[in-house]
Design an enzyme around this catalytic site. Structure first.
Site, short mmCIF file in Angstrom:
data_model
loop_
_atom_site.label_atom_id
_atom_site.label_comp_id
_atom_site.label_asym_id
_atom_site.label_seq_id
_atom_site.Cartn_x
_atom_site.Cartn_y
_atom_site.Cartn_z
N GLU A 1 -5.00 -10.43 -2.41
CA GLU A 1 -5.74 -9.45 -1.61
C GLU A 1 -7.24 -9.57 -1.90
O GLU A 1 -7.65 -9.81 -3.04
CB GLU A 1 -5.24 -8.06 -2.01
CG GLU A 1 -5.89 -6.88 -1.33
CD GLU A 1 -5.33 -5.55 -1.82
OE1 GLU A 1 -5.61 -4.52 -1.19
OE2 GLU A 1 -4.61 -5.54 -2.85
N LYS B 1 -4.85 -3.77 6.66
CA LYS B 1 -4.01 -2.92 5.80
C LYS B 1 -3.93 -1.51 6.34
O LYS B 1 -4.96 -0.87 6.61
CB LYS B 1 -4.59 -2.93 4.39
CG LYS B 1 -3.75 -2.26 3.32
CD LYS B 1 -4.41 -2.45 1.96
CE LYS B 1 -3.58 -1.87 0.82
NZ LYS B 1 -4.24 -2.12 -0.50
N CYS C 1 -0.38 -5.36 -0.37
CA CYS C 1 -0.31 -4.53 -1.58
C CYS C 1 0.42 -3.20 -1.37
O CYS C 1 1.64 -3.19 -1.26
CB CYS C 1 -1.74 -4.33 -2.11
SG CYS C 1 -1.80 -3.91 -3.88
#
Length: 264
Positions: free
Chosen positions: A42, A111, A144
């Protein structure tokens, strides 16, 4: 079989030139080892512990950045999934992942579940994570904290993903001796309940006082960790991705056919 490779790197915070070189070299090295699918951490282009919107803006790049062309040239026969600090068309910042297939950028995922102080820097994505037909299977992408929402992993499994590629930055948390990181346990459970392979690429090093878990793990459809980062901070293994399509547990038990969503 599909060779999956995760490159557990230590990008430098707010050092875009260094991270460009670091990430491109990692992609090149993975391709040289025969990797079909390459996953990077990430925010590998920017580092994670950005201390202000101004600093994040200074290292933000857009989807047309030459870096992605460089990744594609480094692995022209592979799928590459890597995190980056994205500057959107309207100037907003996103914690994003780029997906390249055989040298071509095919998707950017933003995200959707921002962790903690990420909310002070980034705007969450509003588009569901993709499941992409690539030259190396149907690949879904999360970033994540997204992985901790079972609704999302189930959605990607129902959408036909054979592998989830998950760039991560997992801060190190206390845990009992000999236990795996909780994020890895979550990934193992998600893989098992969806009969779906998952490749989580964490980062290494220490950044502005944050120690990282270094928990990179490639997990098969049964939920077992097949590879972790070795002494070179790389994890790689061969996976039978088409096996993710079969959701049968026994002749009379099927993970998807046995669902009763009208009750949920």
């Amino acid at each position: 079989m599909t060779r999956v490779h995760c490159a557990q790197l230590a990008p430098r915070v707010a050092d875009l030139p260094h991270n460009r070189e670091l990430s491109a070299a990692a992609v090149r090295g993975a391709a040289a080892r025969g990797a079909d699918v390459i996953v990077l951490p990430e925010l590998v282009t920017s580092g994670y512990r950005l201390n202000s919107v101004t600093e994040a803006e200074s290292v933000a790049i857009d989807a047309d950045d030459p870096l992605f062309t460089e990744w594609g040239r480094a692995a022209p026969n592979s799928v590459v999934v890597g995190g980056f600090c994205e500057r959107g068309p309207d100037g907003t910042l996103h914690n994003s992942a780029a997906v390249l297939d055989h040298g071509t950028l095919v998707a950017v995922y933003r995200k959707t579940h921002l962790w903690d102080e990420e909310k002070l820097l980034f705007t969450p994505g509003t588009t569901p994570p993709p499941v992409l037909d690539t030259g190396h299977g149907r690949i879904g992408v999360l970033i994540c904290y997204d992985l901790e929402f079972p609704e999302l992993t189930r959605k990607l499994a129902l959408d036909g993903a054979e592998l989830l590629a998950v760039p991560t930055n997992w801060p190190l948390l206390p845990r009992p001796t000999a236990e795996r990181a909780p994020e890895v346990v979550i990934a193992m459970a998600a893989a098992r309940v969806n009969h779906l392979a998952i490749a989580c690429c964490d980062r290494t090093g220490t950044e502005r006082g944050t120690h990282w878990t270094e928990g990179t793990a490639i997990i098969d459809q049964q939920g077992w960790v097949r590879a972790e980062a070795d002494t070179t901070d790389a994890a790689h293994t061969d996976l039978d991705l088409p096996a993710s399509r079969d959701k049968r547990l026994t002749p009379h038990a099927d993970l998807f056919a046995d669902r009763r969503p009208e009750l949920y």
